[in-house]
Design a protein around this motif. Sequence first.
Motif, PDB file in Angstrom:
ATOM      1  N   PRO A 392      12.542  -4.126  -3.274  1.00  0.00           N
ATOM      2  CA  PRO A 392      11.763  -3.881  -4.276  1.00  0.00           C
ATOM      3  C   PRO A 392      10.253  -3.537  -3.250  1.00  0.00           C
ATOM      4  O   PRO A 392      10.076  -4.214  -2.225  1.00  0.00           O
ATOM      5  CB  PRO A 392      11.393  -4.784  -5.107  1.00  0.00           C
ATOM      6  CG  PRO A 392      11.735  -6.153  -4.403  1.00  0.00           C
ATOM      7  CD  PRO A 392      12.712  -5.681  -3.527  1.00  0.00           C
ATOM      8  N   HIS A 393       9.301  -2.831  -3.969  1.00  0.00           N
ATOM      9  CA  HIS A 393       7.963  -2.397  -3.017  1.00  0.00           C
ATOM     10  C   HIS A 393       6.974  -2.313  -4.053  1.00  0.00           C
ATOM     11  O   HIS A 393       7.031  -1.661  -5.008  1.00  0.00           O
ATOM     12  CB  HIS A 393       8.153  -1.270  -2.173  1.00  0.00           C
ATOM     13  CG  HIS A 393       9.261  -1.356  -1.111  1.00  0.00           C
ATOM     14  ND1 HIS A 393       9.063  -2.211   0.035  1.00  0.00           N
ATOM     15  CD2 HIS A 393      10.515  -0.502  -1.275  1.00  0.00           C
ATOM     16  CE1 HIS A 393      10.284  -1.733   0.731  1.00  0.00           C
ATOM     17  NE2 HIS A 393      11.061  -1.093   0.100  1.00  0.00           N
ATOM     18  N   CYS A 442       2.420   0.127   0.657  1.00  0.00           N
ATOM     19  CA  CYS A 442       3.226  -1.167   0.034  1.00  0.00           C
ATOM     20  C   CYS A 442       2.352  -2.290   0.380  1.00  0.00           C
ATOM     21  O   CYS A 442       1.870  -2.616   1.492  1.00  0.00           O
ATOM     22  CB  CYS A 442       4.469  -1.515   0.857  1.00  0.00           C
ATOM     23  SG  CYS A 442       5.654  -2.676  -0.080  1.00  0.00           S
ATOM     24  N   MET A 444       3.372  -5.352   0.214  1.00  0.00           N
ATOM     25  CA  MET A 444       4.476  -6.358   0.905  1.00  0.00           C
ATOM     26  C   MET A 444       3.648  -6.034   2.417  1.00  0.00           C
ATOM     27  O   MET A 444       4.246  -4.993   3.036  1.00  0.00           O
ATOM     28  CB  MET A 444       5.799  -6.368   0.933  1.00  0.00           C
ATOM     29  CG  MET A 444       6.598  -6.590  -0.365  1.00  0.00           C
ATOM     30  SD  MET A 444       6.130  -5.931  -1.779  1.00  0.00           S
ATOM     31  CE  MET A 444       7.319  -6.438  -3.106  1.00  0.00           C
ATOM     32  N   HIS A 447       5.542  -4.722   5.352  1.00  0.00           N
ATOM     33  CA  HIS A 447       5.980  -3.570   5.200  1.00  0.00           C
ATOM     34  C   HIS A 447       5.165  -2.409   5.599  1.00  0.00           C
ATOM     35  O   HIS A 447       5.396  -1.315   6.099  1.00  0.00           O
ATOM     36  CB  HIS A 447       6.799  -3.152   3.771  1.00  0.00           C
ATOM     37  CG  HIS A 447       7.869  -3.969   3.290  1.00  0.00           C
ATOM     38  ND1 HIS A 447       8.319  -4.048   1.989  1.00  0.00           N
ATOM     39  CD2 HIS A 447       8.648  -4.948   3.904  1.00  0.00           C
ATOM     40  CE1 HIS A 447       9.336  -4.916   2.188  1.00  0.00           C
ATOM     41  NE2 HIS A 447       9.705  -5.341   3.430  1.00  0.00           N
ATOM     42  N   MET A 452       5.322   1.670   6.111  1.00  0.00           N
ATOM     43  CA  MET A 452       5.056   1.821   4.617  1.00  0.00           C
ATOM     44  C   MET A 452       3.731   2.359   4.277  1.00  0.00           C
ATOM     45  O   MET A 452       3.087   1.388   3.664  1.00  0.00           O
ATOM     46  CB  MET A 452       5.735   0.787   3.854  1.00  0.00           C
ATOM     47  CG  MET A 452       7.126   0.681   3.703  1.00  0.00           C
ATOM     48  SD  MET A 452       7.976  -0.091   2.211  1.00  0.00           S
ATOM     49  CE  MET A 452       8.960   1.195   1.636  1.00  0.00           C
TER      50      MET A 452
HETATM   51 CU    CU Z   1       7.749  -2.850   0.917  1.00  0.00          CU
END
Ligand code: CU
Length: 459
Positions: A392-393, A442, A444, A447, A452
């Motif tokens: 998931p992002h 993203c 996260m 990431h 990302m």
């Molecule tokens: Cu991500």
Amino acid sequence: MNRRTLLQATAAGLALPPFTVWADTKNPTLTAATSEIQLLPEKYGMTQVWAFDGIAPGPEIRVKQGQSVRRRVINNLSVPTSVHWHGIRIDNRMDGVAGLTQAAIEPGDQFDYDFVAPDAGTYWYHSHSRSFEQVARGLHGALIVDEAEPVDVDRDEVLVLDDWLIDPDTAQIAASFGAMHDLSHAGRLGNYVTTNGKYNLAKSVGRNDRLRLRLINASNARIFQLALDGLEGWIVALDGMPLSQPLPVQDTFVLAPAQRIDLIVDVTADVGSAGHVVQLDRNESFSQVAFEVMGKSTRARRPAPLPLPPNLEAKPDLSDARDVTLTMEGGAMGGMRGAMMGGQMSSMRDLMRSGNFWAFNGNVGSMDGEPLAVVPRGETFRLKIRNDTAFPHAMHLHGMHFHELDQNGQLAAFRDTTLVARGETKEIAAVADNPGKWLLHCHMLSHAASGMMARIDVI
Ligand code: CU
Ligand code: C2O
């Protein structure tokens, strides 16, 4: 701005602010430096963090809607930094993205942030330089914008949820920043979860008290699954923006990295026991905060709360929207063979060598490449996000809130960070009403550091 940052800004080709009075304005300061805090239970001793004004989370900044936030950020760290004001519909020059909207603040240097907070709600600030390390080390805090008229609650509680990766032998933050596994899997997940920097946060309340809880997820990658116990509550805002109707909390609710949820809760636990915000992790549950019910119960329950006053927003016109697609690929078990990096088709092996694992539309993302879209000011754009990865992002757009679109393509929640499950395709739509270069990445944070990242330019 002092002379050095000014020269750097000019070198970077950024427009200079039109007023020089800045240099003379006395600003409250916000100082980034190393510090020691009692993060773990006392028997483990202190933990070194990187902190604003010595504490992690940093000091709560609170202003009234429409007022200015002014902070002179002083960098006493040994590395460059910058501060991003997450979720504020901000002047692009003040967005705090080192390398895009400003030059990083070098050690010993400072930068004056000065912007208006147009929307009431729960926001936060955090480092936007090597954020996968700096946010994890503690450089973040709450930014609260109060409604013009006070909301009818007994208490207003800001709750910053975080998880830390602690080396159990040393009680220090594990320095494994940029570890391959974190970059390529779910991100840097911690082993020690706190609320406001405490593992056992407790507050005393009265039975039937009405509290406003402002939950902020400041962790690098942890998606919190939460529930209420001994509290009856309603979600009243997401990412700062009020819901048109309070939504009763029935079951569990999700708080992805960088997201915020405002709840209004009534304390229903009995005197002598406690109400909790509970975190569910696999089959276990943990208290994120305990509201211990003291005294005699004299207060009666109140009727359900009213919605918060809406913030002004332009409604997207979906019948006349510019369509943009973003396909996310890569990561462990993602099956990506390669992607464009720095204008070159590169194999997965070459990407990995340079610490990159993810691609947006076949490109390893960066903040200074071609924009994902260039949108004229005032136009609506609809972005279709396809998650072709095994993780998931939590996708965050700077500078503007967007609507998530529901299954029927209709406008749903208005927010700045949306969680896209693996294999999911999610659409969002926004009115491009804030000019500038805005990151879409993203949250996260490992990431974002490994591919990302994209940009939407509003002209
Ligand atoms: Cu991500
Ligand atoms: Cu809260 Cu670009 O980040």
